[in-house]
Design a protein around this motif. Structure first.
Motif, PDB file in Angstrom:
ATOM      1  N   PHE A 615       2.544   7.146   9.134  1.00 58.57           N
ATOM      2  CA  PHE A 615       2.084   6.698  10.445  1.00 58.57           C
ATOM      3  C   PHE A 615       2.135   5.182  10.515  1.00 58.57           C
ATOM      4  N   ILE A 616       2.282   4.699  11.704  1.00 59.57           N
ATOM      5  CA  ILE A 616       2.449   3.267  11.954  1.00 59.57           C
ATOM      6  C   ILE A 616       1.215   2.755  12.681  1.00 59.57           C
ATOM      7  N   VAL A 658       2.587  -8.314  12.717  1.00 56.06           N
ATOM      8  CA  VAL A 658       2.598  -7.551  11.463  1.00 56.06           C
ATOM      9  C   VAL A 658       2.462  -6.073  11.800  1.00 56.06           C
ATOM     10  N   LEU A 659       3.353  -5.293  11.229  1.00 62.47           N
ATOM     11  CA  LEU A 659       3.365  -3.849  11.405  1.00 62.47           C
ATOM     12  C   LEU A 659       2.959  -3.211  10.076  1.00 62.47           C
ATOM     13  N   ALA A 660       2.133  -2.160  10.115  1.00 61.93           N
ATOM     14  CA  ALA A 660       1.731  -1.440   8.894  1.00 61.93           C
ATOM     15  C   ALA A 660       2.327  -0.047   8.917  1.00 61.93           C
ATOM     16  N   ILE A 661       3.087   0.278   7.885  1.00 65.65           N
ATOM     17  CA  ILE A 661       3.643   1.624   7.735  1.00 65.65           C
ATOM     18  C   ILE A 661       2.904   2.288   6.587  1.00 65.65           C
ATOM     19  N   LYS A 662       2.236   3.387   6.876  1.00 62.43           N
ATOM     20  CA  LYS A 662       1.367   4.029   5.890  1.00 62.43           C
ATOM     21  C   LYS A 662       1.846   5.446   5.612  1.00 62.43           C
ATOM     22  N   ALA A 663       1.524   5.931   4.426  1.00 61.36           N
ATOM     23  CA  ALA A 663       1.879   7.299   4.041  1.00 61.36           C
ATOM     24  C   ALA A 663       0.720   7.915   3.289  1.00 61.36           C
ATOM     25  N   CYS A 664       0.504   9.201   3.531  1.00 61.92           N
ATOM     26  CA  CYS A 664      -0.562   9.946   2.856  1.00 61.92           C
ATOM     27  C   CYS A 664       0.039  11.250   2.336  1.00 61.92           C
ATOM     28  N   LEU A 665      -0.137  11.518   1.035  1.00 58.35           N
ATOM     29  CA  LEU A 665       0.426  12.706   0.399  1.00 58.35           C
ATOM     30  C   LEU A 665      -0.657  13.521  -0.287  1.00 58.35           C
ATOM     31  N   TYR A 666      -0.451  14.839  -0.288  1.00 55.84           N
ATOM     32  CA  TYR A 666      -1.271  15.759  -1.071  1.00 55.84           C
ATOM     33  C   TYR A 666      -0.356  16.424  -2.094  1.00 55.84           C
ATOM     34  N   TYR A 667      -0.779  16.419  -3.346  1.00 49.21           N
ATOM     35  CA  TYR A 667       0.047  17.078  -4.347  1.00 49.21           C
ATOM     36  C   TYR A 667      -0.829  17.667  -5.439  1.00 49.21           C
ATOM     37  N   CYS A 668      -0.243  18.586  -6.205  1.00 45.19           N
ATOM     38  CA  CYS A 668      -0.975  19.279  -7.256  1.00 45.19           C
ATOM     39  C   CYS A 668      -0.404  18.951  -8.619  1.00 45.19           C
ATOM     40  N   SER A 669      -1.273  18.822  -9.568  1.00 40.58           N
ATOM     41  CA  SER A 669      -0.863  18.716 -10.966  1.00 40.58           C
ATOM     42  C   SER A 669      -0.581  20.128 -11.463  1.00 40.58           C
ATOM     43  N   LYS A 670       0.627  20.366 -11.924  1.00 39.82           N
ATOM     44  CA  LYS A 670       1.034  21.732 -12.268  1.00 39.82           C
ATOM     45  C   LYS A 670       0.217  22.318 -13.411  1.00 39.82           C
TER      46      LYS A 670
END
Length: 708
Positions: A615-616, A658-670
């Motif tokens: 998201f920006i 100034v523009l902010a580009i953000k990322a959010c991830l969900y992940y699992c430890s196998k």
């Protein structure tokens, strides 16, 4: 404030844990922890926990608790948990033992910080049910918006945080299986601060929620099954730690175990269970998934005895299997069923959180990606095939007797949940806990627990539809089948002749009955007598079971998928790195493609249908940049670049922005199935000129997440 969150503990605690590996004796370990505490206590600035909001809802307390006022002078263990998480449930016996060893007068207080994974888990009434079901007696706060979770940079369920008497963070333990460290860290911390006169022996205001409730004939019944004749029901009265056998008319035949938890074989009068779930009956033998004892038990109705057939009584971590009976460790078995191999060679299937499917006859299926322990088996139309539900993966699967032959009909994803009827992977469930096969109609019925519904699945048409329930968590016997309600139904079964379906309506503490022949809703009642006998005291109660006679179910064509809403995107963790990019020269109207490439830690798997998103954003003075833009989008695959399009407005209000580009991830430890949430932010300064620039500019955004 804890500006660094839990990350501030990592350097010192990591050194401590490496040193503990080399320590040979308990005294050496205690000395190492004591020296660690001296170092942490002498820090120039404490890592402190922010105060909880005064408007949060509390359970098991007289009044809301202030971390910095009421708990000043206490060693506090914060347990970040959510009630559907089996790893969180595995921690409860450790916490129970710890609070039995040290009370608030000794200076220890345990606080459960309920941080929901799913929307249904944010509802206070559902948390109340969980507190009762799992016999949690320490204070619990409903942090529905995960405020403290984000402030401390908690990243997975469960996480324990140990605080000193000033609210100063000292230790964190991520995941289950850290009992030795939990007791070591807690005991030494109490001693360390008692030596310095900083521990207070005052009591905090505990008022157990369960003490405010009237006695109930059934308490969180988890499962129900019916024998081949249709005349006997077997009920797992989970909250009362017992198994009930009744006639169809409600007359009680046997009550085995209860009212308190325990682990004992022997005569019915002395046998004990611990939160039993799955039950399967054949002739006069019942097999029981004795969940919190990590055992499979056998009830012989003729001899009136209970014996153990599998498990060693402690949680197992063995993923291969192959040992015999009582030599084979298992973990939180949740359901059992007889196979179709006949009376001589009976297969007994059980699902445990070691992510394996096993049977007492030592036929083990190789490991597959299964999210959580609430998986339930039932004999299917093919004698060599089973059907089961993966509650956190929200899917139904089949497995053949040949090792590794799997077929999945729903999604294998922790966040692919919802309440959507439809075909194939378009259908969505939410934490399904039970499944049964109707051989007369050749359909599956599913207890869609968090949607408070019973669903019907046609395997031939690959279609899933609502059979009963409105989606509201309540206890209403409506004028029609789909106007009646459930509250987290956990188990169900169908008679051999296909007429009656029995549903364990868990949070309503009832067994409900659906007549699949007449399709008429009725309020006919059956009376059951339940007897508890403990010492010289007996409690007799009557239970009325309303009979539901459903209308014909309608199969809908609704295949709509829940829309991703920007407003529901999570805020980035405070520890998310903020990467400063070099200034970019651009012109009004210019198109910029940000090429996002993120790398997960080794042995991690992206939850593909979690709200993984980019998201920006822009600061208030630069919000003119965002007009007419695509402000968010999904991240579906981290193995390739995600293109984030952006076009500068043709009329720019400033030469610098100034523009902010953000990322959010969900992940699992196998290896541990711990669920992580991580984020990153890229700050892109823009220098906007008047000269004409190229029509397209590309900017690479790369980041690698470190192993937690």
């Amino acid at each position: 404030m804890a500006a660094e969150g839990l990350a501030g503990l990592l350097p010192a605690q990591t050194q401590l844990e490496y040193a503990l590996l080399d320590a040979d004796t308990p005294q050496e370990k205690e000395n190492l922890v004591y020296q660690y505490l001296k170092k942490m206590d002498s820090r120039e600035r404490d890592l402190t926990v922010p105060e909880l909001g005064g408007d949060l809802q509390w359970l098991n307390t007289e009044d809301p608790i202030s971390l910095h006022k009421d708990l000043c002078g206490k060693v506090v263990v914060l347990d970040f948990f959510t009630y559907c998480c089996i790893n969180c449930l595995h921690l409860l016996p450790d916490l129970r033992e710890l609070e039995h060893q040290y009370s608030d007068k000794d200076g220890l207080v345990i606080i459960g910080v309920h941080s929901a994974k799913f929307p249904n888990e944010k509802v206070l009434d559902n948390i109340k049910s969980a507190v009762l079901r799992y016999d949690i007696v320490h204070p619990v706060v409903n942090d529905a918006d995960a405020t403290l979770w984000r402030e401390l940079e908690v990243s997975c369920w469960p996480t324990l945080v140990i605080l000193g008497p000033r609210g100063n963070m000292l230790f964190s333990l991520v995941g289950e299986g850290h009992k030795e460290k939990l007791f070591l860290f807690t005991s030494v911390t109490l001693k360390f601060y008692k030596d310095r006169g900083q521990i207070k022996n005052n009591s905090i205001g505990i008022k157990l929620y369960k003490d405010s409730l009237p006695p109930s004939p059934l308490l969180f019944p988890g499962k129900v099954t019916v024998d081949k004749s249709g005349e006997r029901l077997v009920i797992a009265d989970t909250g009362h730690h017992r198994i009930l056998v009744t006639r169809k008319n409600g007359q009680i035949l046997h009550s085995v175990g209860g009212p308190n938890s325990g682990r004992r074989d022997g005569r019915f009068s002395e046998a004990a269970f611990n939160s039993p779930q799955g039950v399967a009956i054949k002739n006069n033998v019942i097999y029981v998934a004795d969940t919190e004892n990590h055992l499979i038990r056998k009830i012989d109705l003729e001899l009136e005895t209970v014996s153990t057939v599998a498990g060693i009584g402690i949680q197992g971590v063995d993923k291969e299997g192959g040992a015999k009976g009582e030599e084979q460790p298992i973990s939180s078995p949740w359901d059992v069923v007889f196979g179709n191999s006949g009376a001589v060679s009976v297969e007994l299937l059980t699902k445990s959180h070691t992510h394996d499917t096993g049977c007492v006859t030592q036929k083990y299926v190789k490991e597959n990606w299964i999210a959580q322990s609430h998986v339930f088996f039932y004999s299917f139309r093919d004698p060599g095939r089973r059907r089961f539900m993966d509650s956190n993966g929200r899917h139904s699967s089949g497995v053949g007797t040949d090792v590794g032959r799997w077929k999945t009909s729903k999604r294998k994803n922790l966040f692919a949940f919802g309440d959507v009827d439809g075909a194939g992977i378009n259908a969505k469930l939410q934490h399904p806990l039970g499944i049964t096969w109707d051989k007369k109609r050749k359909v599956l019925y599913v207890a869609d627990s968090y949607n408070h519904k019973i669903k019907v699945v046609d395997p031939k048409m690959k279609n899933c539809a609502t059979l009963a329930g409105t989606g509201e968590a309540s206890n209403i016997i409506g004028s029609s089948f789909t106007q009646s309600t459930f509250n987290e139904p956990g188990g169900l079964c169908v008679e051999e002749n296909g007429r009656l379906m029995y549903v364990a309506d868990t949070n309503n503490h009832q067994i409900k009955v659906l007549d699949l022949e007449t399709k008429i809703l009725s309020m006919a009642k059956v009376t059951l007598s339940f007897l508890f006998s403990s010492c010289s005291c007996s409690i007799i109660a009557l239970l009325s079971l309303p009979i539901l006679n459903p209308e014909t179910y309608d199969v809908t064509d609704d295949t709509a998928v829940q829309k991703n809403q920007t407003a529901n995107l999570p805020r980035l963790p405070k520890s998310a790195p903020n990467i400063q990019l070099p200034p970019l020269s651009a012109a009004p109207g210019q198109i910029i493609h940000f090429l996002l490439k993120l790398t997960l830690p080794p042995d991690s798997k992206l939850n593909e249908e979690a709200p993984n998103a980019w998201f920006i954003t822009a600061e208030d003075s630069n919000t003119w940049l965002l007009q007419g833009q695509y402000l968010s989008g999904e991240i579906k695959d981290v193995s390739c670049q995600t293109v984030i399009p952006f076009q500068l407005p043709r009329v720019c209000l400033s030469a610098e922005a100034v523009l902010a580009i953000k990322a959010c991830l969900y992940y699992c430890s196998k290896d541990s199935s711990a669920c992580m949430m991580k984020g990153v932010s890229f700050n892109q300064p823009l220098q906007i000129g008047t000269a004409t620039q190229g029509s397209l500019t590309q900017v690479e955004l790369t980041h690698s997440f470190l192993t937690n």
